[in-house]
Design an enzyme around this catalytic site. Structure first.
Site, PDB file in Angstrom:
ATOM      1  N   GLU A  27       0.810  -1.226   0.000  1.00 43.23           N
ATOM      2  CA  GLU A  27       0.000   0.000   0.000  1.00 43.23           C
ATOM      3  C   GLU A  27       0.839   1.269   0.000  1.00 43.23           C
ATOM      4  O   GLU A  27       1.664   1.504   0.894  1.00 43.23           O
ATOM      5  CB  GLU A  27      -0.947   0.025   1.202  1.00 43.23           C
ATOM      6  CG  GLU A  27      -1.878   1.227   1.173  1.00 43.23           C
ATOM      7  CD  GLU A  27      -3.026   1.146   2.166  1.00 43.23           C
ATOM      8  OE1 GLU A  27      -3.868   2.063   2.171  1.00 43.23           O
ATOM      9  OE2 GLU A  27      -3.088   0.163   2.931  1.00 43.23           O
ATOM     10  N   LYS A  38      -8.877  -0.701   0.543  1.00 39.21           N
ATOM     11  CA  LYS A  38      -9.986  -1.109   1.393  1.00 39.21           C
ATOM     12  C   LYS A  38     -10.782  -2.163   0.644  1.00 39.21           C
ATOM     13  O   LYS A  38     -11.327  -1.899  -0.430  1.00 39.21           O
ATOM     14  CB  LYS A  38     -10.901   0.068   1.751  1.00 39.21           C
ATOM     15  CG  LYS A  38     -10.522   0.773   3.029  1.00 39.21           C
ATOM     16  CD  LYS A  38     -10.610  -0.164   4.213  1.00 39.21           C
ATOM     17  CE  LYS A  38      -9.916   0.414   5.422  1.00 39.21           C
ATOM     18  NZ  LYS A  38      -9.688  -0.639   6.428  1.00 39.21           N
TER      19      LYS A  38
END
Length: 433
Positions: free
Chosen positions: A232, A250
């Protein structure tokens, strides 16, 4: 050396960055920012022997004034602990890790995975010092060793709390959401253990080599170290075009050995209304955070709900971009956005209070590891898929966490299973199985 010193650069033939990092693992302050060579991971960086180090407070009143010091303007790697950013919401808590770690590296190697070249960089107060630093970095290429994958360096991988405690925490957050207290919170589980005598954190990095992510990292300063296999991106900042980009994750599904079932899980994630809503909440949060430092009207979501596949999980990823105002640099950008929205929740301040009610301090996990280059370009990762290590009495102990974003329709058992999927690669790297 200062931020305005001399720089010498040389191009050299390709060497494997992990092999070069293995040759430096016994030096002071070894660093390896090891990417997977994919679209987001073109560059890897290896260095050792920093000439400036800061470990401690970030700055007064929640500021990052240390990053405004010219001594930390280039060739700098830093780690900002999650708890520093959460403190305005949580108040003082036990200190389990320094707020800010910074190290400046006069000698550094940058590995271009696309063009298969190595850029040697030496920095110094004058041309002679820069040349000497470049000579030192070039010598590291000759010291590379091809490491074998070691056996698991730990036997123990012990949960700090029971699965039932996590299920209860998720249920509590769902109730709080139903009561209108917040919309989403990322709740984590933690595991601890110790490495065998003679083992060290770099062994864990070697065991993750076949599962490389875009923002993999090994860094040791004194008796502290981290190993990260993060996919990420928190932030990139390009001063030349003033461009900021963030890519919050997410939404998660585990991988499956059956290719058809694996493809079905990815497709399910792509179309999941729950996961898309969860992702969109964080996109909106990051847009709001970036608006504090962005030129008016420049913040935009440039990609939504893209499925990215990794060795153990599929993730749902979106991209938000902006143009920074003229006065904004790395310190201002981090002050406006830290900690990352994807690992806190919405509203961020209330989510961090709820998290603190269910978790001990997180330390470096879900903080950020960042690299500032000579031109001021910054890349900062989110420290998920990350283990932290502290050494006492010659032995290393580790702590690692995995979390899940809890929303109104979260099922506690499914969120528990998601944390198991996320921790799998680190669990196997540390303790086998």
């Amino acid at each position: 050396m200062t931020g305005a010193g001399a720089v010498e650069r040389r191009d050299r033939p390709w060497r494997d960055p992990m092999a070069v990092a293995a040759g430096l693992r016994r030096l002071d302050g070894p660093l390896a920012l090891l990417s997977d060579g994919g679209a987001l991971g073109r560059w890897s960086f290896v260095a050792a022997e920093p000439d400036r180090v800061h470990v401690g407070a970030a700055g007064p009143d929640g500021s990052l004034d240390r990053l405004r010091n010219p001594d930390f303007a280039a060739g700098v790697v830093g780690l900002l602990a999650y708890d520093f950013g959460a403190r305005p919401a949580t108040g003082p808590r036990e200190a389990v890790w320094p707020d800010l770690m910074l190290a400046r590296y006069p000698a550094m190697l940058a590995f271009d995975h696309r063009d298969r070249r190595v850029r040697v960089t030496g920095r110094g107060g004058d041309a002679d010092a820069a040349r000497a630093a470049a000579d030192r970095a070039e010598a590291w290429l000759a010291a590379a060793v091809d490491p074998a994958c070691p056996p698991p360096p730990a036997d123990d991988f012990i949960a700090e709390a029971s699965p039932d405690a996590y299920l209860a925490a998720v249920a509590d957050v769902v109730d709080r959401i139903a009561a209108g207290e917040l919309f989403q919170a990322n709740i984590a589980r933690a595991w601890t253990g110790g490495l065998h005598a003679g083992a060290d954190p770099f062994d864990v990095m070697l065991r993750l080599a076949e599962r490389a992510a875009a923002y993999g990292a090994f860094w040791r300063l004194g008796d502290r170290a981290i190993v990260s296999n993060s996919p990420e991106l928190f932030l990139t900042f390009d001063p030349a075009g003033r461009r900021i980009e963030t890519r919050p994750i997410k939404g998660t599904r585990p991988r499956h050995a059956d290719p058809r079932r694996d493809a079905a899980l990815a497709a399910e994630l792509r179309t999941s209304a729950k996961d898309r809503a969860e992702n969109l909440m964080i996109v909106d949060l990051m847009r709001n955070d970036l608006s504090r430092v962005a030129a008016p009207g420049s913040v935009a979501a440039t990609a939504l709900f893209e499925v990215e596949t990794y060795p153990t999980v599929h993730h749902l990823v979106s991209t938000v971009a902006a143009v920074a105002r003229p006065e904004v640099g790395a310190a201002e950008l981090l002050e406006a956005t830290f900690p990352p929205g994807s690992i806190t929740g919405a509203p961020k301040h209330q989510a961090m209070k709820v998290i603190a009610g269910h978790e001990p301090p997180r330390g470096p996990w879900c903080g950020s590891l960042f690299h500032i280059e000579d031109d001021g370009r910054m890349t900062a990762s989110v420290l998920i898929r990350t283990a932290s290590f502290q050494r006492a009495g010659g032995l290393w102990r580790f702590r690692t966490l995995a979390g899940a974003g809890i929303v109104a329709d979260s099922d506690p058992a499914a969120e528990l299973a998601e944390t198991d999927a996320k921790i799998r690669a680190l669990r196997e790297a540390l303790a086998g199985g």
